[in-house]
Write a protein that holds these residues in place. Structure first.
Motif, short mmCIF file in Angstrom:
data_model
loop_
_atom_site.label_atom_id
_atom_site.label_comp_id
_atom_site.label_asym_id
_atom_site.label_seq_id
_atom_site.Cartn_x
_atom_site.Cartn_y
_atom_site.Cartn_z
N THR A 208 102.77 -3.80 55.71
CA THR A 208 103.21 -2.64 57.15
C THR A 208 103.28 -3.40 57.99
O THR A 208 102.84 -4.60 58.50
N ILE A 209 104.38 -2.39 58.97
CA ILE A 209 104.26 -3.28 60.31
C ILE A 209 104.28 -2.05 61.65
O ILE A 209 104.68 -0.90 60.99
N THR A 210 103.28 -1.54 61.85
CA THR A 210 102.63 -0.71 63.03
C THR A 210 103.42 -1.16 64.17
O THR A 210 102.84 -2.02 64.81
N LEU A 211 103.67 -0.11 65.03
CA LEU A 211 103.77 -0.17 66.47
C LEU A 211 103.21 1.01 67.03
O LEU A 211 102.89 1.73 66.48
N GLY A 212 102.92 0.80 68.58
CA GLY A 212 101.46 1.52 69.00
C GLY A 212 101.94 2.13 69.97
O GLY A 212 103.58 2.67 69.85
N THR A 213 101.50 2.90 70.54
CA THR A 213 102.64 3.78 71.55
C THR A 213 103.24 3.51 72.64
O THR A 213 102.51 2.20 73.36
N ASN A 214 103.62 4.51 72.87
CA ASN A 214 105.08 4.16 73.47
C ASN A 214 105.61 2.92 73.73
O ASN A 214 105.96 2.00 75.00
N VAL A 215 105.60 1.60 72.81
CA VAL A 215 106.01 0.56 72.62
C VAL A 215 107.78 1.02 72.43
O VAL A 215 108.47 1.24 71.97
N GLU A 216 108.55 0.15 73.39
CA GLU A 216 109.67 0.03 73.56
C GLU A 216 110.54 -1.33 72.93
O GLU A 216 109.63 -1.92 74.11
N ILE A 217 110.79 -1.70 72.11
CA ILE A 217 111.67 -2.92 71.55
C ILE A 217 112.91 -3.39 72.81
O ILE A 217 113.75 -2.80 72.65
N GLY A 218 112.96 -4.44 73.13
CA GLY A 218 113.87 -4.73 73.50
C GLY A 218 114.24 -6.94 72.61
O GLY A 218 113.62 -7.49 72.74
N TYR A 219 115.54 -6.75 72.09
CA TYR A 219 115.33 -7.50 71.14
C TYR A 219 116.59 -8.75 71.20
O TYR A 219 117.73 -8.64 71.51
N TYR A 220 116.37 -9.73 71.51
CA TYR A 220 117.33 -10.98 71.52
C TYR A 220 117.51 -11.50 70.43
O TYR A 220 116.69 -12.20 69.76
N ASP A 221 118.95 -11.67 69.49
CA ASP A 221 118.90 -11.89 68.28
C ASP A 221 119.72 -13.33 69.08
O ASP A 221 120.23 -13.80 69.58
N THR B 202 111.48 -5.77 83.71
CA THR B 202 110.79 -5.07 84.23
C THR B 202 110.47 -3.75 83.19
O THR B 202 112.15 -3.27 82.95
N PRO B 203 109.53 -3.65 82.30
CA PRO B 203 109.46 -2.60 81.38
C PRO B 203 109.21 -1.55 82.50
O PRO B 203 108.94 -0.69 83.52
N LYS B 204 109.98 0.15 81.56
CA LYS B 204 109.66 1.53 82.39
C LYS B 204 108.71 2.38 81.91
O LYS B 204 108.56 2.58 83.42
N ILE B 205 108.19 2.06 81.15
CA ILE B 205 106.79 1.94 81.27
C ILE B 205 105.67 1.38 80.60
O ILE B 205 106.29 0.58 80.15
N GLN B 206 104.40 1.65 80.68
CA GLN B 206 103.27 1.19 80.03
C GLN B 206 103.03 1.25 78.32
O GLN B 206 102.53 2.46 78.28
N SER B 207 103.19 0.61 78.08
CA SER B 207 102.91 0.64 76.04
C SER B 207 101.11 0.60 76.06
O SER B 207 100.17 0.60 77.44
N GLY B 208 100.12 1.00 75.02
CA GLY B 208 99.47 1.36 74.82
C GLY B 208 98.69 -0.04 74.09
O GLY B 208 99.04 -1.23 74.48
N ASN B 209 97.54 0.32 74.30
CA ASN B 209 96.86 -1.62 74.52
C ASN B 209 97.76 -1.92 72.55
O ASN B 209 97.73 -3.35 72.88
N ASP B 210 97.35 -1.51 72.24
CA ASP B 210 98.03 -2.10 70.38
C ASP B 210 99.22 -2.00 70.92
O ASP B 210 99.94 -1.06 70.70
N VAL B 211 100.67 -3.47 70.03
CA VAL B 211 101.30 -3.20 70.32
C VAL B 211 101.97 -3.48 69.56
O VAL B 211 102.85 -3.16 68.90
N LEU B 212 101.12 -4.57 68.34
CA LEU B 212 102.12 -4.75 66.82
C LEU B 212 101.29 -4.74 65.97
O LEU B 212 99.85 -5.88 66.00
N THR B 213 100.90 -3.90 65.08
CA THR B 213 100.19 -4.01 63.84
C THR B 213 100.76 -4.75 62.55
O THR B 213 101.14 -4.22 62.23
N VAL B 214 99.76 -6.13 61.85
CA VAL B 214 100.80 -6.65 60.73
C VAL B 214 100.17 -6.86 59.95
O VAL B 214 99.13 -7.13 60.35
N LYS B 215 100.15 -5.69 58.62
CA LYS B 215 99.13 -6.06 57.62
C LYS B 215 100.01 -6.63 56.32
O LYS B 215 100.46 -5.66 55.56
#
Length: 641
Positions: A383-396, A318-331
């Motif tokens: 470049t790796i750019t995260l969008g607005t209000n993006v909060e990552i949860g990482y499973y390694d 369950t996400p605490k907040i909603q992110s922006g529409n652009d979550v990740l941009t890789v160039k």
């Protein structure tokens, strides 16, 4: 019949693991043993192989049967190279090769009776060499190694220098080359990439001997097996069919048992109420009738309540907040290690709500990309750019997010100090860690248990962007299904690396294929990827060769790989519209065919035989329906294409 397991029992320290296990495998039959982690699958395999003794029961192999076995964790000690080890898989081939060469040399120097004797020996050796397919052995050997992911340059590597996964692949290759009558595999896909798994599927499906598999790879089992042996609550039950058919039949049986149990309970309750009422009347006849009913009730063979093992973890993201529409941009992302280029100039975007799977061969750089997004590795360029209000949860997959010296309780408590002791215990119980389990050290846990702890921490993170590296590794089939359900109901965004095709097929909206140092984009699940793979790779190859006209020609041939976000959405909307129309057409076809059946019934009814007007009306309606059906059938074919 090649293998018979009859009434096998096994206990450890008073705890029953297997009880009355019985099944058989026929020649050339492909079968799977399934069950949750800890149900005794590997124990049963070890009993079959004679590595463990059963407390009671019999293992019977047909006479002269050869068995090849691949354990989960392969111990492999050898000073030889991969190629030398493989050539030893069929030692008779080498012996005969040397014998044929020696006889050939001797024949050049002999004559008379000696020559006749040598020719006879030579013919016999050559016939035997042909019988064991000696002439094709070298190409078969290379084919198996390459099928399992080795390249020509790997063949001269010393086995001692290989990783654990590579050693397991060598052991599997050598075992396949020996061509035993019965192959027994314990989790064979754990160390294989998608291409190698696909190759092994085809090899085993066409294999001339019998195969017995323990695996959690449902896609793999669906392609190969025609029998499933389920171990559940120490007992076994045999189902005919592949894995999907097994799950359907198993659910039908559970539903039937549940229905029988509920019906019997309702009848028992009814009888008890009648008995109680008769006794309340307190008359001699009513008491006798009550006693008679009690005797009948005592004779009923009670159906046990169907119980599922407590092996299902409770998982909800369950996400605490909603992110922006652009979550990740890789160039322009590139990475190399020494002289080895992993990938160059990779571009991709991920939008809110997407579930994206990264696939590719072992060593192609999939995990490296995830680590770069999480700032655990630095790219050479890009470049790796995260969008607005993006909060990552990482499973390694290597569980570096866990602290090996801590207990399970400390792992959660230190990360989330505001949780009460009861809340921590309840959380761990939801992931199947109860009582004193919570005080085990992380380092003492199995791979599957560490995976559950990592998933528990991920659930607590309230992240809106989940990044998962091989999340299904070490999870049993039930747990995989629970993870799939949690991801499919997750309102955030998911990016993951996996070689579990069933998992990808069930959860992915889009697939990024990391191949030939670049990335190809497929807007669909794994079945879609398989359908479009050849065309996409051909389009990409054409794009690469037309260097002189990159902006025009490459854009045209590789448009599917670089679709804009808006184009992707439009394509998905178009697909949904077509699917909706297809469903409507199928519904109308069914209605018209049903109407025609009713018309045919009325036309053949003797009661209508003299009603000319009605017969004409029915015939006209039948002709109209047929004309409409022809139109619909043509439209259905068009939509299906």
């Amino acid at each position: 019949m090649i293998l018979q397991c009859s009434h096998i029992d096994k206990s450890f320290v008073g705890e029953t693991v297997l009880s009355d296990i019985s099944f058989h495998i026929n020649e050339q039959e492909k079968a799977a043993i399934v069950g949750v982690n800890g149900s005794g699958k590997s124990t049963l395999i070890k009993i079959i192989m004679g590595q463990l003794s059963a407390d009671s029961g019999d293992i019977i192999l047909s006479k002269d049967t050869t068995v090849g076995y691949l354990a989960q964790n392969q111990e492999y000690a050898s000073d030889r190279t991969i190629l030398e080890e493989m050539q030893d898989a069929k030692p008779e081939v080498g012996i005969l090769e040397r014998k044929i060469a020696s006889l050939s040399a001797q024949m050049n120097e002999a004559d008379g009776k000696e020559l006749e004797a040598l020719i006879k020996q030579f013919d016999h050796a050559q016939h035997r060499f042909d019988q064991i397919n000696g002439y094709a052995y070298q190409s078969e050997l290379v084919g198996v190694l390459k099928g399992l992911g080795f390249e020509n340059e790997d063949f001269d590597k010393k086995i001692a220098s290989l990783s654990g996964g590579e050693k397991t692949r060598v052991a599997l290759a050598k075992m396949l080359l020996t061509a035993p009558d019965l192959i027994i595999l314990d989790e064979p896909t754990n160390h294989l990439d998608l291409n190698a798994i696909h190759w092994l599927e085809g090899y085993l499906a066409q294999y001339n001997g019998a195969v017995l598999i323990v695996a959690h790879d449902r896609y793999f089992l669906d392609k190969i097996v025609s029998k499933v042996i389920e171990i559940r609550q120490t007992k076994s039950r045999v189902y005919l069919g592949n894995y999907t058919e097994y799950t359907k039949k198993r659910q039908e049986i559970l539903d039937s048992l549940q229905k029988q149990y509920l019906n019997q309970q309702a009848e028992i309750k009814h009888q008890e109420e009648v008995i109680a009422k008769l006794k309340q009347f307190n008359r001699e006849k009513s008491i006798k009738r009550a006693e008679s009913r009690e005797k009948m009730l005592d004779k009923i063979e009670r159906i046990d309540k169907p119980i599922e093992e407590n092996t299902k973890m409770h998982l909800l993201f369950t996400p605490k907040i909603q992110s922006g529409n652009d979550v990740l941009t890789v160039k322009g992302l590139s990475k190399r290690f020494a002289d080895h280029v992993l990938f160059e100039n990779i571009d991709f975007e991920i939008k809110r709500g997407e579930h994206v799977a990264i696939i590719g061969d072992n060593g192609s750089g999939k995990t490296t990309i995830l680590k770069m997004i999480n700032d655990l590795l630095t790219p050479d360029s890009g470049t790796i750019t995260l969008g607005t209000n993006v909060e990552i949860g990482y499973y390694d997959q290597e569980h570096h997010v866990l602290h090996m010296e801590k207990t399970l309780f400390e792992e959660i408590q230190d990360e989330y100090p505001n949780m009460t002791n009861t809340e921590i215990r309840n959380l761990l119980a939801a992931f199947l860690f109860t009582e004193d389990d919570v005080f085990k050290q992380i380092k003492s846990l199995s791979g599957g248990e560490r995976g559950r702890v990592s998933l528990a921490k991920l659930m607590l993170s309230d992240a809106n962007f989940l990044i998962l590296d091989e999340p299904t590794n070490h999870l049993d089939i039930d747990s995989k299904a629970i993870l799939e359900n949690a991801i499919n109901h997750f309102e955030g965004t998911v990016l993951y690396v996996s070689h579990d095709r069933y998992f990808i097929n069930t959860t992915a909206h889009r697939i990024l294929d990391l191949t030939s140092q670049t990335m190809l984009n497929y807007i669909g699940n794994y079945d879609y990827y398989l359908d479009k793979k050849d065309a996409m790779e051909q389009a990409h190859l054409q794009t690469e060769t037309k260097v002189s006209d990159v902006t025009a020609s490459a854009t045209a041939t590789a448009s599917d790989t670089k679709l804009s976000w808006q184009q992707q959405k439009e394509e998905q909307a178009r697909q949904r519209k077509l699917e909706k129309e297809l469903q409507a057409v199928e519904t109308e076809i069914e209605e018209l065919e049903s109407d025609n059946e009713q018309i045919d019934t009325e036309l053949s009814d003797p009661a209508n035989g003299n009603d000319v007007a009605k017969l004409q009306e029915l015939s006209k309606k039948r002709a109209e329906n047929d004309a409409r059906l022809e139109e619909l059938m043509q439209r259905w074919e068009s939509l299906s294409e």
